[in-house]
Each structure stands twice: as structure tokens, then as C-alpha cells.
Design a protein around this motif. Sequence first.
Motif, PDB file in Angstrom:
ATOM      1  N   LYS A  91      31.766  45.330   4.260  1.00 59.26           N
ATOM      2  CA  LYS A  91      31.440  44.842   3.106  1.00 59.26           C
ATOM      3  C   LYS A  91      33.031  46.107   2.390  1.00 59.26           C
ATOM      4  CE  LYS A  91      28.397  47.195  -0.505  1.00 59.26           C
ATOM      5  NZ  LYS A  91      27.012  47.971  -0.899  1.00 59.26           N
ATOM      6  N   GLN A  92      33.271  47.592   2.807  1.00 59.71           N
ATOM      7  CA  GLN A  92      34.498  47.953   2.377  1.00 59.71           C
ATOM      8  C   GLN A  92      35.255  47.305   2.001  1.00 59.71           C
ATOM      9  OE1 GLN A  92      35.814  51.444   4.063  1.00 59.71           O
ATOM     10  NE2 GLN A  92      35.319  52.331   2.319  1.00 59.71           N
ATOM     11  N   LYS A  93      35.837  46.305   2.786  1.00 60.12           N
ATOM     12  CA  LYS A  93      37.147  45.583   2.645  1.00 60.12           C
ATOM     13  C   LYS A  93      37.305  44.686   1.647  1.00 60.12           C
ATOM     14  CE  LYS A  93      39.589  45.480   6.786  1.00 60.12           C
ATOM     15  NZ  LYS A  93      40.767  45.497   6.223  1.00 60.12           N
ATOM     16  N   ALA A  94      35.950  43.901   1.913  1.00 60.16           N
ATOM     17  CA  ALA A  94      35.522  43.083   1.290  1.00 60.16           C
ATOM     18  C   ALA A  94      35.436  43.558  -0.269  1.00 60.16           C
ATOM     19  CB  ALA A  94      34.153  41.873   1.997  1.00 60.16           C
ATOM     20  N   GLN A  95      35.068  44.511  -0.778  1.00 55.37           N
ATOM     21  CA  GLN A  95      35.518  45.239  -1.825  1.00 55.37           C
ATOM     22  C   GLN A  95      36.516  45.543  -2.864  1.00 55.37           C
ATOM     23  OE1 GLN A  95      32.336  48.423  -2.001  1.00 55.37           O
ATOM     24  NE2 GLN A  95      31.073  46.964  -3.243  1.00 55.37           N
ATOM     25  N   ILE A  96      37.420  45.963  -1.906  1.00 57.57           N
ATOM     26  CA  ILE A  96      38.873  46.232  -1.651  1.00 57.57           C
ATOM     27  C   ILE A  96      39.034  45.141  -1.951  1.00 57.57           C
ATOM     28  CG2 ILE A  96      40.699  47.824  -0.771  1.00 57.57           C
ATOM     29  CD1 ILE A  96      39.486  49.147   0.656  1.00 57.57           C
ATOM     30  N   PHE A  97      39.067  44.456  -1.287  1.00 58.06           N
ATOM     31  CA  PHE A  97      39.997  43.112  -1.766  1.00 58.06           C
ATOM     32  C   PHE A  97      39.325  42.217  -3.198  1.00 58.06           C
ATOM     33  CE2 PHE A  97      41.158  38.540  -0.967  1.00 58.06           C
ATOM     34  CZ  PHE A  97      43.022  38.773  -0.620  1.00 58.06           C
ATOM     35  N   LEU A  98      37.795  42.033  -3.197  1.00 59.61           N
ATOM     36  CA  LEU A  98      37.347  41.603  -4.347  1.00 59.61           C
ATOM     37  C   LEU A  98      37.749  42.149  -5.548  1.00 59.61           C
ATOM     38  CD1 LEU A  98      34.375  40.834  -5.363  1.00 59.61           C
ATOM     39  CD2 LEU A  98      35.258  41.303  -6.941  1.00 59.61           C
ATOM     40  N   ALA A  99      38.979  43.276  -5.418  1.00 50.71           N
ATOM     41  CA  ALA A  99      38.821  44.267  -7.007  1.00 50.71           C
ATOM     42  C   ALA A  99      40.498  43.670  -6.698  1.00 50.71           C
ATOM     43  CB  ALA A  99      38.669  45.601  -6.379  1.00 50.71           C
ATOM     44  N   LEU A 100      40.964  43.662  -5.767  1.00 46.02           N
ATOM     45  CA  LEU A 100      42.693  43.082  -5.663  1.00 46.02           C
ATOM     46  C   LEU A 100      42.328  42.221  -6.922  1.00 46.02           C
ATOM     47  CD1 LEU A 100      45.587  43.497  -4.851  1.00 46.02           C
ATOM     48  CD2 LEU A 100      44.790  42.202  -2.885  1.00 46.02           C
ATOM     49  N   LEU A 101      42.101  40.838  -6.362  1.00 44.07           N
ATOM     50  CA  LEU A 101      41.958  39.484  -6.684  1.00 44.07           C
ATOM     51  C   LEU A 101      41.417  39.555  -8.267  1.00 44.07           C
ATOM     52  CD1 LEU A 101      39.747  37.010  -4.286  1.00 44.07           C
ATOM     53  CD2 LEU A 101      41.802  37.329  -4.627  1.00 44.07           C
ATOM     54  N   GLY A 102      40.510  41.253  -8.784  1.00 45.88           N
ATOM     55  CA  GLY A 102      40.645  40.377 -10.393  1.00 45.88           C
ATOM     56  C   GLY A 102      41.261  41.687 -10.719  1.00 45.88           C
ATOM     57  N   LYS A 103      42.565  42.226 -10.106  1.00 46.12           N
ATOM     58  CA  LYS A 103      42.868  43.671 -10.938  1.00 46.12           C
ATOM     59  C   LYS A 103      43.880  42.650 -10.805  1.00 46.12           C
ATOM     60  CE  LYS A 103      40.335  47.544 -10.738  1.00 46.12           C
ATOM     61  NZ  LYS A 103      40.489  49.108  -9.937  1.00 46.12           N
ATOM     62  N   GLN A 104      44.909  41.890  -9.647  1.00 47.71           N
ATOM     63  CA  GLN A 104      46.374  41.955  -9.413  1.00 47.71           C
ATOM     64  C   GLN A 104      46.616  40.062  -9.946  1.00 47.71           C
ATOM     65  OE1 GLN A 104      49.012  43.726  -7.862  1.00 47.71           O
ATOM     66  NE2 GLN A 104      47.486  45.774  -7.793  1.00 47.71           N
ATOM     67  N   LEU A 105      45.263  39.689  -9.455  1.00 52.74           N
ATOM     68  CA  LEU A 105      45.621  38.278  -8.962  1.00 52.74           C
ATOM     69  C   LEU A 105      44.499  37.917 -10.233  1.00 52.74           C
ATOM     70  CD1 LEU A 105      45.766  38.552  -5.155  1.00 52.74           C
ATOM     71  CD2 LEU A 105      47.227  37.870  -6.783  1.00 52.74           C
ATOM     72  N   GLY A 106      44.329  38.286 -11.136  1.00 59.87           N
ATOM     73  CA  GLY A 106      43.956  37.096 -12.136  1.00 59.87           C
ATOM     74  C   GLY A 106      42.531  35.991 -11.521  1.00 59.87           C
ATOM     75  N   VAL A 107      41.416  36.348 -10.404  1.00 61.94           N
ATOM     76  CA  VAL A 107      40.433  36.182 -10.102  1.00 61.94           C
ATOM     77  C   VAL A 107      38.948  37.026 -10.280  1.00 61.94           C
ATOM     78  CG1 VAL A 107      38.997  34.293  -8.486  1.00 61.94           C
ATOM     79  CG2 VAL A 107      41.674  35.478  -7.818  1.00 61.94           C
ATOM     80  N   GLY A 124      31.876  46.835  -6.683  1.00 60.84           N
ATOM     81  CA  GLY A 124      31.841  48.760  -6.741  1.00 60.84           C
ATOM     82  C   GLY A 124      32.725  49.773  -7.238  1.00 60.84           C
ATOM     83  N   ALA A 125      32.811  51.145  -6.911  1.00 64.59           N
ATOM     84  CA  ALA A 125      33.883  52.181  -7.015  1.00 64.59           C
ATOM     85  C   ALA A 125      35.701  50.781  -7.068  1.00 64.59           C
ATOM     86  CB  ALA A 125      34.043  53.131  -6.527  1.00 64.59           C
ATOM     87  N   TYR A 126      35.373  49.862  -7.133  1.00 62.04           N
ATOM     88  CA  TYR A 126      37.219  50.196  -6.017  1.00 62.04           C
ATOM     89  C   TYR A 126      37.538  49.019  -7.464  1.00 62.04           C
ATOM     90  CZ  TYR A 126      36.518  51.189  -1.883  1.00 62.04           C
ATOM     91  OH  TYR A 126      36.596  52.112  -0.334  1.00 62.04           O
ATOM     92  N   GLY A 127      36.554  48.692  -8.535  1.00 67.74           N
ATOM     93  CA  GLY A 127      37.097  47.286  -9.321  1.00 67.74           C
ATOM     94  C   GLY A 127      36.716  47.949 -11.010  1.00 67.74           C
ATOM     95  N   GLU A 128      36.367  49.588 -10.748  1.00 66.48           N
ATOM     96  CA  GLU A 128      36.593  50.615 -12.010  1.00 66.48           C
ATOM     97  C   GLU A 128      37.993  50.313 -12.158  1.00 66.48           C
ATOM     98  OE1 GLU A 128      35.153  54.457 -10.929  1.00 66.48           O
ATOM     99  OE2 GLU A 128      33.833  53.709 -10.801  1.00 66.48           O
ATOM    100  N   ALA A 129      37.646  50.555 -13.816  1.00 63.28           N
ATOM    101  CA  ALA A 129      39.698  50.007 -14.375  1.00 63.28           C
ATOM    102  C   ALA A 129      40.198  51.313 -14.688  1.00 63.28           C
ATOM    103  CB  ALA A 129      38.949  49.540 -15.858  1.00 63.28           C
ATOM    104  N   SER A 130      41.272  51.578 -14.440  1.00 63.62           N
ATOM    105  CA  SER A 130      42.194  52.990 -14.040  1.00 63.62           C
ATOM    106  C   SER A 130      41.437  53.727 -13.248  1.00 63.62           C
ATOM    107  CB  SER A 130      42.130  53.273 -16.105  1.00 63.62           C
ATOM    108  OG  SER A 130      42.455  52.671 -16.692  1.00 63.62           O
ATOM    109  N   SER A 131      41.320  52.916 -12.060  1.00 59.32           N
ATOM    110  CA  SER A 131      40.930  53.832 -11.485  1.00 59.32           C
ATOM    111  C   SER A 131      42.246  53.857 -10.641  1.00 59.32           C
ATOM    112  CB  SER A 131      39.760  53.762 -10.622  1.00 59.32           C
ATOM    113  OG  SER A 131      39.982  52.156  -9.903  1.00 59.32           O
ATOM    114  N   TYR A 132      42.150  54.875  -8.942  1.00 55.21           N
ATOM    115  CA  TYR A 132      43.404  54.702  -8.026  1.00 55.21           C
ATOM    116  C   TYR A 132      42.737  55.030  -6.770  1.00 55.21           C
ATOM    117  CZ  TYR A 132      47.017  54.741 -11.621  1.00 55.21           C
ATOM    118  OH  TYR A 132      46.777  54.502 -13.039  1.00 55.21           O
ATOM    119  N   ARG A 133      42.431  53.894  -5.646  1.00 56.85           N
ATOM    120  CA  ARG A 133      41.450  54.119  -4.877  1.00 56.85           C
ATOM    121  C   ARG A 133      41.902  53.149  -3.083  1.00 56.85           C
ATOM    122  NH1 ARG A 133      36.266  55.849  -5.993  1.00 56.85           N
ATOM    123  NH2 ARG A 133      35.496  56.240  -8.328  1.00 56.85           N
ATOM    124  N   SER A 134      42.321  52.171  -4.126  1.00 63.95           N
ATOM    125  CA  SER A 134      42.776  51.386  -2.542  1.00 63.95           C
ATOM    126  C   SER A 134      43.922  50.895  -3.249  1.00 63.95           C
ATOM    127  CB  SER A 134      41.495  50.129  -2.305  1.00 63.95           C
ATOM    128  OG  SER A 134      41.361  49.169  -4.156  1.00 63.95           O
TER     129      SER A 134
END
Length: 206
Positions: free
Chosen positions: A129-145, A155-165
Motif C-alpha cells: 500500500k505505501q509503495k503504491a501510494q508513493i508512486f501514485l503521488a509521483l504520477l500525479g505530482k510529476q507525470l501528469g497522471v 494519502g499523505a503522500y498526495g498532499e500539496a507542498s509536502s516533502y514526504r517521499s
Amino acid sequence: MDVTLHLAQDPDADALLGRSPLAALTGMLLDQQIPMEWAFRGPETIARRMGADDLDAHDIAARDPEAFAALLSEKPAVHRYPGSMAKRVQELCRYLVEHYDGDAEAVWRDVATGTELRERLEALPGFGKQKAQIFLALLGKQLGVRPKGWREAAGAYGEASSYRSVADITGPESLAKVRAHKQETKAAAKAAKAAKAAKAAKSTGK
């Protein structure tokens, strides 16, 4: 998918991560028990040793396990545990071949919601779950998905202006902030564990 990432802190490795969905997934898979940059340099190293400019799920899945493990074990090794991680990379590629015809981007290309995407990522070998959430956040924040509800699903990894992962790393400054956050989290967990042990010892009269 053709963006500039800064996860490996190496131009060639980062360029591959930004254009290759399978490389990005593989880097995320390798990102455990070693420094992040080491993990995300792995896909480019594997591709180069295979004599290619990208990773191919069909090719990796079909390779002899011992030969593929030896490829990852060459100095410098792709991971601290190259044998076990070679097995995981092949398991991931076999899954992608079986379920997505080897097309890693198909994991997220047609998803309607963030929850659906997280569930697809969690189903991948080596992704919890954690790795999936981090990659999901990467897709959304940097890859336009960004399917509907992607931040919530991350989860928390998707929060804007955070530095979690790794999802929040865009250069040396943000890398330092993510490292600081991880150190704080680790210190807090250690303190909580010590407090719990002290409380347990006190309750038993030791």
C-alpha cells in the motif's frame, strides 16, 4: 510520458525514468533498503547492461533467472540485495506481460479514479500500500497522471507542498527536505518505541 525527473540525480538515469513507464516502476520497486538515488539509477544500469536504451518487460520476463541475477550483481551492483531484487523485477515484468501485454503505462492509462489506480498499483508484485501510494503521488505530482481523487488515494503522500517521499523531489533542495522529513519520522518512531518499552517495563515492575 516524457518529463524531466530528478530522482537518480544522474542525467541519463533521470532521462530514462522520465520517458519510460517501466523504468519508473522498476525504480520504485528497487527503492527499499538503499539510498533513493541508487535505486532510481538501477533501471538505466539494467538497460545498459542488457545492451538496450530502455527496459522491455517481455525481454526481462523471459530471461534466465540466474543470468538476470548475475547481470544485477555485476559491480557496481544494482542493489544491496541484487539476487532477490532481480527476482522481484522479473516477477513485476511477468505480471505486466500477463495482465498488460508488457505495457507498463497501461497500468494507469485508462483509470477513472485514484482508488482504482491505487488498487492496480497494489496488485503489482513488490508493491504494498505505501509503495503504491508513493508512486501514485509521483504520477500525479510529476507525470501528469491525475484521475479523479488521486490525492486522496495517495494519502499523505498526495498532499500539496509536502516533502514526504520521492514524489516531492524535483532537485537537490527538495531532496534535502525529504531526507530531513524521513529522519524526523524515524526519530519519532524510535522515541515512541522506547516510551512504549519503558511503560511496559514499569507496568511489570521491572
